[in-house]
Motif scaffolding. Structure first.
Motif, PDB file in Angstrom:
ATOM      1  N   ALA A 102       9.383  37.725  -9.708  1.00  0.00           N
ATOM      2  CA  ALA A 102       9.042  36.379 -10.186  1.00  0.00           C
ATOM      3  C   ALA A 102       7.737  36.376 -10.980  1.00  0.00           C
ATOM      4  O   ALA A 102       7.429  35.402 -11.662  1.00  0.00           O
ATOM      5  CB  ALA A 102       8.947  35.404  -9.019  1.00  0.00           C
ATOM      6  N   ILE A 103       6.974  37.453 -10.862  1.00  0.00           N
ATOM      7  CA  ILE A 103       5.757  37.593 -11.667  1.00  0.00           C
ATOM      8  C   ILE A 103       5.929  38.821 -12.554  1.00  0.00           C
ATOM      9  O   ILE A 103       6.187  39.920 -12.057  1.00  0.00           O
ATOM     10  CB  ILE A 103       4.499  37.793 -10.780  1.00  0.00           C
ATOM     11  N   ILE A 104       5.805  38.599 -13.861  1.00  0.00           N
ATOM     12  CA  ILE A 104       5.854  39.725 -14.793  1.00  0.00           C
ATOM     13  C   ILE A 104       4.461  39.885 -15.377  1.00  0.00           C
ATOM     14  O   ILE A 104       3.869  38.915 -15.870  1.00  0.00           O
ATOM     15  CB  ILE A 104       6.891  39.464 -15.897  1.00  0.00           C
ATOM     16  N   SER A 105       3.921  41.078 -15.262  1.00  0.00           N
ATOM     17  CA  SER A 105       2.528  41.244 -15.670  1.00  0.00           C
ATOM     18  C   SER A 105       2.305  42.600 -16.302  1.00  0.00           C
ATOM     19  O   SER A 105       3.096  43.525 -16.106  1.00  0.00           O
ATOM     20  CB  SER A 105       1.629  41.095 -14.447  1.00  0.00           C
ATOM     21  N   GLY A 106       1.219  42.683 -17.052  1.00  0.00           N
ATOM     22  CA  GLY A 106       0.905  43.949 -17.684  1.00  0.00           C
ATOM     23  C   GLY A 106      -0.272  43.815 -18.615  1.00  0.00           C
ATOM     24  O   GLY A 106      -1.029  42.836 -18.551  1.00  0.00           O
ATOM     25  N   ILE A 107      -0.401  44.825 -19.484  1.00  0.00           N
ATOM     26  CA  ILE A 107      -1.489  44.811 -20.460  1.00  0.00           C
ATOM     27  C   ILE A 107      -0.907  44.888 -21.861  1.00  0.00           C
ATOM     28  O   ILE A 107       0.200  45.389 -22.057  1.00  0.00           O
ATOM     29  CB  ILE A 107      -2.492  45.970 -20.202  1.00  0.00           C
ATOM     30  N   ILE A 124      -7.815  42.452 -29.635  1.00  0.00           N
ATOM     31  CA  ILE A 124      -8.320  42.098 -28.297  1.00  0.00           C
ATOM     32  C   ILE A 124      -7.332  42.576 -27.225  1.00  0.00           C
ATOM     33  O   ILE A 124      -6.209  42.088 -27.146  1.00  0.00           O
ATOM     34  CB  ILE A 124      -8.498  40.568 -28.146  1.00  0.00           C
ATOM     35  N   PRO A 125      -7.752  43.542 -26.368  1.00  0.00           N
ATOM     36  CA  PRO A 125      -6.881  43.907 -25.241  1.00  0.00           C
ATOM     37  C   PRO A 125      -6.846  42.755 -24.228  1.00  0.00           C
ATOM     38  O   PRO A 125      -7.881  42.127 -23.979  1.00  0.00           O
ATOM     39  CB  PRO A 125      -7.566  45.128 -24.616  1.00  0.00           C
ATOM     40  N   VAL A 126      -5.676  42.474 -23.670  1.00  0.00           N
ATOM     41  CA  VAL A 126      -5.555  41.405 -22.678  1.00  0.00           C
ATOM     42  C   VAL A 126      -4.692  41.856 -21.503  1.00  0.00           C
ATOM     43  O   VAL A 126      -3.920  42.802 -21.615  1.00  0.00           O
ATOM     44  CB  VAL A 126      -4.907  40.119 -23.266  1.00  0.00           C
ATOM     45  N   THR A 127      -4.850  41.130 -20.387  1.00  0.00           N
ATOM     46  CA  THR A 127      -3.913  41.246 -19.270  1.00  0.00           C
ATOM     47  C   THR A 127      -3.037  40.005 -19.309  1.00  0.00           C
ATOM     48  O   THR A 127      -3.554  38.889 -19.430  1.00  0.00           O
ATOM     49  CB  THR A 127      -4.679  41.331 -17.934  1.00  0.00           C
ATOM     50  N   TYR A 128      -1.724  40.197 -19.279  1.00  0.00           N
ATOM     51  CA  TYR A 128      -0.841  39.023 -19.233  1.00  0.00           C
ATOM     52  C   TYR A 128      -0.155  38.927 -17.883  1.00  0.00           C
ATOM     53  O   TYR A 128       0.172  39.938 -17.268  1.00  0.00           O
ATOM     54  CB  TYR A 128       0.190  39.057 -20.376  1.00  0.00           C
ATOM     55  N   ILE A 129      -0.006  37.691 -17.411  1.00  0.00           N
ATOM     56  CA  ILE A 129       0.659  37.437 -16.124  1.00  0.00           C
ATOM     57  C   ILE A 129       1.563  36.222 -16.320  1.00  0.00           C
ATOM     58  O   ILE A 129       1.077  35.167 -16.729  1.00  0.00           O
ATOM     59  CB  ILE A 129      -0.372  37.138 -15.014  1.00  0.00           C
ATOM     60  N   ALA A 130       2.848  36.384 -16.078  1.00  0.00           N
ATOM     61  CA  ALA A 130       3.756  35.260 -16.291  1.00  0.00           C
ATOM     62  C   ALA A 130       4.627  35.029 -15.068  1.00  0.00           C
ATOM     63  O   ALA A 130       5.087  35.977 -14.429  1.00  0.00           O
ATOM     64  CB  ALA A 130       4.643  35.525 -17.510  1.00  0.00           C
ATOM     65  N   ILE A 131       4.866  33.762 -14.756  1.00  0.00           N
ATOM     66  CA  ILE A 131       5.894  33.447 -13.765  1.00  0.00           C
ATOM     67  C   ILE A 131       7.209  33.387 -14.535  1.00  0.00           C
ATOM     68  O   ILE A 131       7.315  32.660 -15.525  1.00  0.00           O
ATOM     69  CB  ILE A 131       5.623  32.108 -13.054  1.00  0.00           C
TER      70      ILE A 131
END
Lengths: 272, 271
Positions: free
Chosen positions: A43-48, A54-61
């Protein structure tokens, strides 16, 4: 469109979910899994990844796009391990000075017995508190349904955007109607009373930006978000950590409308 | 108002135990710390009663008074519910805050009162708890928080949800500066309060048999599609699953709090 029609739209098939936004906005994507405590929660998809340089961390429901993926993601209701995975990724982002971008789309946190056994309340509480103290910029985008504490756990950010027809609410209108009027079918009325639309969020100061929806040209929508993110992250990255944290503190400190010794207080002026 | 409380204190008012239905005088129950003398059930207690039970005599000074809720969404029924709650409790809203000493140790304290709209958290509750943490941060003292709540106060819409973040930000600041926060989970601690400051304590204590959980039992049953054990979401259940440090009987609470406060006192004797 009434608020309830908007809510129903966010639950419809075919509306872009977290994955589509991640793919449309970020380059150099590497997905990262697991909470390192108990399990991986789909249910959580996340990564870099990156937005230009700009490097980012993404976190999605992630709600899923068909029955098979929806079963896998619990229809976008994260379990405690999902929130703990999100927190792990946030702390990792802090370590490397990367901003965090969250995509929120949930009816609420998972409500099953195993969620309670593993401390659903504690997991959300920890995320809210740690996100508020995170020493790196944070932006959250409500892309569909922003359901209660389960959404706030990923929305305690420096900036919040709402997709044009997204909604954000303390309780689902169905839940509200069944508690107040013992009649879930009055959700339409409850949705009206609760004030859940993107425009409402902007007037309350709960969101800063509303992103126009053009899902026939989704690349255009993603380009708009990317531009806004780049602008905000560039500005937030320039802030010293102390200023970043104290501005974030004040962003949430202002919420509340009450009377003190006969005078109406609260910096959020809102008229219905 | 104070006069009313005096009257209540000396009246022969009777209260009925919710479990065994036996009637007791307020005086009798007060002496028994509101633990039913017949069946041992922990009865829910009002905020002021709770403060009297745990703080050193005459040490409590209330702050953040005179705050009351506003029906800013013109939410159906909210104004009436507020009026009824104010009339029946004599309180402005669902939390009482102040500073006091416990076993001689200074602390800030907040006590939620389930008699007031099931201690749901709206702007006033959020503001008062935030001010408690800000006061304690400024004075470098611990916070003792007695939680009880049905969750966020939906009649204040999204602003009630934001109180969870507002309070959490104040807890975080207090914590970052090395201050102690003890929560005492009392019956019932649920929803948005569980998912924020109730679970953010450095040390989390709970009263025996208190209901503590995130989602409501009926919702969980529907999701899980099976019968839940009787002790589901009890203090004992969360202790067993690792989400509380200890269950403390009411008669031991002062001693436990005093010892914890003593072990965290900041002025240490120089070697």
């Amino acid at each position: 469109m009434t608020p309830y029609e908007k809510l129903k739209m966010t639950r419809q098939n075919g509306r872009p979910t977290g994955v589509a936004y991640i793919n449309g906005i970020f380059d150099d994507r590497i997905e990262l899994h697991g909470d390192r405590r108990f399990a991986e929660d789909a249910a959580i998809i996340s990564g870099i990844g990156s937005i230009d340089d700009i490097p980012v961390t993404y976190i999605a429901i992630e709600k899923g796009v068909d029955l098979a993926t929806r079963m896998k993601t619990n229809f976008g209701c994260p379990k405690p391990e999902g929130y703990r995975k999100a927190l792990r990724l946030m702390k990792q982002a802090e370590k490397f000075g990367r901003p965090v971008v969250c995509f929120v789309d949930t009816q609420g946190a998972f409500c099953g017995a195993d969620g309670e056994e593993r401390g659903q309340g504690e997991a959300i509480a920890e995320n809210i508190m740690e996100m508020l103290g995170l020493q790196t910029p944070t932006v959250s985008i409500v892309i569909g349904e922003g359901g209660s504490g389960g959404a706030l756990a990923l929305c305690s950010a420096d900036r919040v955007y709402m997709m044009e027809h997204a909604v954000y609410s303390v309780i689902s209108p169905e839940g509200c109607a069944s508690i107040l009027w013992k009649d879930a079918s009055r959700a339409e009325d409850a949705a009206q009373c609760l004030r859940i639309t993107a425009d409402d969020m902007k007037s309350f100061g709960v969101a800063e930006t509303i992103i126009p929806e053009d899902f026939d040209n989704f690349d255009v929508t993603c380009a708009v978000i990317k531009k806004q993110l780049k602008e905000d992250l560039t500005e937030l990255l320039k802030k010293k950590t102390d200023a970043l944290l104290s501005d974030r503190y004040m962003r949430f400190r202002k919420f509340g409308i009450y009377e003190e010794n006969g005078e109406t207080r609260g910096t959020v002026a809102y008229s219905i | 108002m104070i006069f009313d409380k005096w009257i209540a204190a000396f009246s022969h008012e009777k209260l009925t135990c919710g479990a065994c239905k036996k009637e007791f005088s307020v005086k009798e129950l007060r002496k028994a710390l509101y633990i039913c003398p017949e069946c041992g059930k922990y009865m829910r207690i009002g905020g002021r009663e709770r403060i009297n039970q745990v703080v050193d005599k005459k040490s409590f000074e209330e702050f953040a008074t005179g705050l009351s809720s506003v029906d800013f969404l013109e939410f159906p029924g909210y104004a009436d519910k507020l009026t009824k709650a104010i009339d029946s409790t004599g309180e402005d809203d669902a939390v009482i805050c102040g500073h006091a000493t416990i076993g001689g140790h200074p602390c800030a304290i907040f006590v939620m009162d389930a008699r007031f709209m099931m201690a749901s958290m709206g702007s006033v509750v959020g503001e008062k708890i935030t001010r408690t943490f800000e006061y304690a941060t400024e004075h470098h003292i611990p916070v003792i928080g007695f939680t009880a709540s049905g969750g966020a106060r939906m009649q204040e819409g999204i602003i009630s949800l934001m109180q969870m973040a507002k309070c959490s930000a104040a807890v975080k600041k207090h914590s970052t500066e090395g201050n102690l926060y003890i929560t005492v989970l009392t019956d019932p601690t649920t929803g948005g309060v569980t998912a924020s400051f109730a679970m953010q304590g450095d040390i989390i204590l709970a009263e025996p048999n208190a209901l503590v959980g995130f989602a409501g039992r009926r919702v969980v049953e529907q999701t899980t599609k099976s019968q839940l054990p009787d002790n589901f979401q009890s203090a004992e259940f969360i202790l067993e699953h690792g989400f509380a440090d200890a269950i403390v009987p009411r008669e031991e609470l002062i001693d436990t709090l005093t010892t914890i406060l003593k072990l965290h006192r900041k002025e240490r004797v120089a070697g």
